[in-house]
Write an enzyme that holds these catalytic residues in place. Structure first.
Site, PDB file in Angstrom:
ATOM      1  CG  ASP A   1      -3.422   4.623  -2.163  1.00 33.09           C
ATOM      2  OD1 ASP A   1      -3.886   4.829  -1.075  1.00 33.09           O
ATOM      3  OD2 ASP A   1      -2.792   3.772  -1.659  1.00 33.09           O
TER       4      ASP A   1
ATOM      5  CG  ASP B   1      -2.254   1.138   0.997  1.00 29.24           C
ATOM      6  OD1 ASP B   1      -1.956   1.421   2.361  1.00 29.24           O
ATOM      7  OD2 ASP B   1      -1.881   2.164  -0.006  1.00 29.24           O
TER       8      ASP B   1
HETATM    9  C1  LIG Z   1     -11.536  -3.002   1.833  1.00 29.96           C
HETATM   10  N1  LIG Z   1     -11.372  -2.757   3.195  1.00 29.96           N
HETATM   11  C2  LIG Z   1     -10.144  -3.593   4.235  1.00 29.96           C
HETATM   12  C3  LIG Z   1      -9.065  -3.341   3.446  1.00 29.96           C
HETATM   13  C4  LIG Z   1      -8.122  -3.604   3.119  1.00 29.96           C
HETATM   14  C5  LIG Z   1      -6.704  -2.542   2.267  1.00 29.96           C
HETATM   15  C6  LIG Z   1      -7.163  -1.837   3.473  1.00 29.96           C
HETATM   16  O1  LIG Z   1      -6.470  -1.065   3.738  1.00 29.96           O
HETATM   17  C7  LIG Z   1      -6.822   0.571   2.902  1.00 29.96           C
HETATM   18  C8  LIG Z   1      -8.333   1.178   2.476  1.00 29.96           C
HETATM   19  C9  LIG Z   1      -8.413   2.114   1.764  1.00 29.96           C
HETATM   20  C10 LIG Z   1      -7.130   2.769   0.912  1.00 29.96           C
HETATM   21  N2  LIG Z   1      -5.876   2.227   1.904  1.00 29.96           N
HETATM   22  C11 LIG Z   1      -5.648   1.012   2.292  1.00 29.96           C
HETATM   23  O2  LIG Z   1      -8.861  -1.879   3.988  1.00 29.96           O
END
Ligand SMILES: CNCc1ccc(Oc2cccnc2)o1
Length: 401
Positions: free
Chosen positions: A289, A106
């Protein structure tokens, strides 16, 4: 697969030239012309590897310790990025303390956190968990607590352990073990945690912020950069320490990044809808992102896009634009740094929202309430992206793939 650049490649360029042996015969004195190859050895092991390389023809073989020490000085590697259903996120196999977990890389956050044996079983059933007791060293009194843009979150305690990504090794990486996770993480059983690749300034560990995996290994990489080559409905890859020129077409266009908010933040320029690559208007402040699924843009841009989709409309119950799953979707073109990148229309049909599969959710949505645009996976799977810290100020590079 690159597990590390051969140190011989490095040492070959650092050769000190000596008088050739045949010039020594019959002479009482000789002079040594030292011609520095302009490359200072980064470490003793590399110097030693140079010597072993020089006398390899004479049968010299470097001891394993020297070879591994030299290798540790310069590393690179690649890891698969496997899409979940509808490319909702991309998961990569990472070994944490020798245990392989599938993590969501991420570039929009800076915590490396994992489901663990400390996570209540009611929240971790179905997930692979990290057991810190094998090789983790607890960082006593350290905690973390993170919330994401979609309202999900997690919290826990902190260990130091060995983390390996595509052969690239962080011998002592802060591993944030979850003691609680929110419901959407629990239900996403393919996801065993996140590996943050934003700037370490937004790491949530208290009382002392910890470095991301990239920041931890950056100084040991052949090049201080990583690339993201995500794909629609297929495995892509993250590469660390090198640019694989076979993964893109044309050239890479770089744009400056501001790191003040901890993101890979840049300015996107004009856009167009359909086949014309002539763009106009300005999207403005944006972030790259990989952890966000969709492409969030200014309302004016989004309105202009869906104006070209028959039957598309904002649906407040769904919280976004929806349209018939059989709708023909135009391409979305965006100018970044003077180059124009195309998100194919087909990529903008994200997923069905009803069991009949007749109504679909748009991959482009408004950035209302966010404060900037988010170039998430819908965009990133359309390009080859370089997250580059090789220059005095970080920069982003994009190329068509
Ligand atoms: C989908 N909700 C669980 C989840 C998976 C990944 C993430 O993390 C995120 C969500 C939105 C933006 N960036 C990271 O949350």
């Amino acid at each position: 697969m690159h597990s590390f650049l051969t140190s011989a490649a490095l040492v070959a360029s650092a050769t000190v030239s000596l008088a050739a042996p045949h010039e020594l015969v019959g002479r009482s004195t000789f002079s040594v012309e030292q011609v520095a190859a302009g490359k200072v050895f980064k470490s003793g092991p590399l110097a030693m590897m140079n010597t072993y390389a020089k006398y390899a023809k004479a049968g010299a073989v470097a001891p394993a310790d020297v070879t591994s020490a030299a290798a540790a000085a310069v590393q690179s590697g690649q890891v698969a990025a496997n899409p979940e259903a509808y490319d909702e996120s991309y998961l990569c196999p990472v070994t944490v303390g020798g245990q392989t977990l599938n993590l969501d890389f991420d570039t929009g956050s800076a915590d490396l956190w994992v489901f663990s044996t400390l996570t209540p079983s009611s929240e971790s059933t179905g997930h692979t968990t990290y057991n810190p007791s094998t090789s983790g060293k607890i960082k006593s009194g350290y905690t973390w607590d993170i919330s994401y843009g979609d309202g999900s979150g997690a919290a826990g305690t902190v260990y130091a352990d060995k983390v390996v990504v595509g052969g690239v090794t962080a011998t002592s990486q802060a591993v944030e073990a979850a003691t609680s996770v929110s419901s959407t993480f629990t239900s996403d059983t393919a996801n065993d945690g996140l590996l943050g690749l934003a700037f370490s300034t937004i790491n949530t560990v208290s009382p002392t912020k910890q470095t991301t995996f990239f920041d931890t290994v950056k100084s040991t990489l052949a090049k201080a950069l990583f690339t993201a080559d995500l794909k629609k409905g297929a495995a892509g890859a993250y590469d660390f320490g090198y640019i694989d020129t076979s993964k893109y077409t044309g050239s890479i266009t770089y744009v400056p990044v501001t790191t003040s908010n901890g993101f890979w933040e840049f300015t996107a320029a004009g856009y167009s809808v359909g086949t014309s690559k002539t763009t106009s208007g300005s999207i403005g402040d944006s972030i790259a992102d990989t952890g966000t699924t969709l492409l969030y843009l200014p309302t004016a841009t989004v309105t202009a896009y869906y104006k070209q989709v028959t039957g598309a409309a904002y649906n407040s119950a769904q919280g976004g634009y929806i349209f018939s799953c059989s709708a023909t979707l135009p391409n979305f073109n965006v100018n970044i740094g003077g180059a124009v990148y195309t998100v194919p229309g087909s990529y903008i049909n994200y997923a069905p929202i009803n069991t009949a599969g007749t109504q679909c959710f748009g991959g482009i949505q408004a950035n209302t309430g966010i404060g900037f645009s988010i170039f998430g996976d819908i965009f990133l799977k359309s390009v080859f992206a370089v997250f580059d810290e090789t220059t005095s100020s970080p920069r982003l590079g994009f190329a068509e793939q």
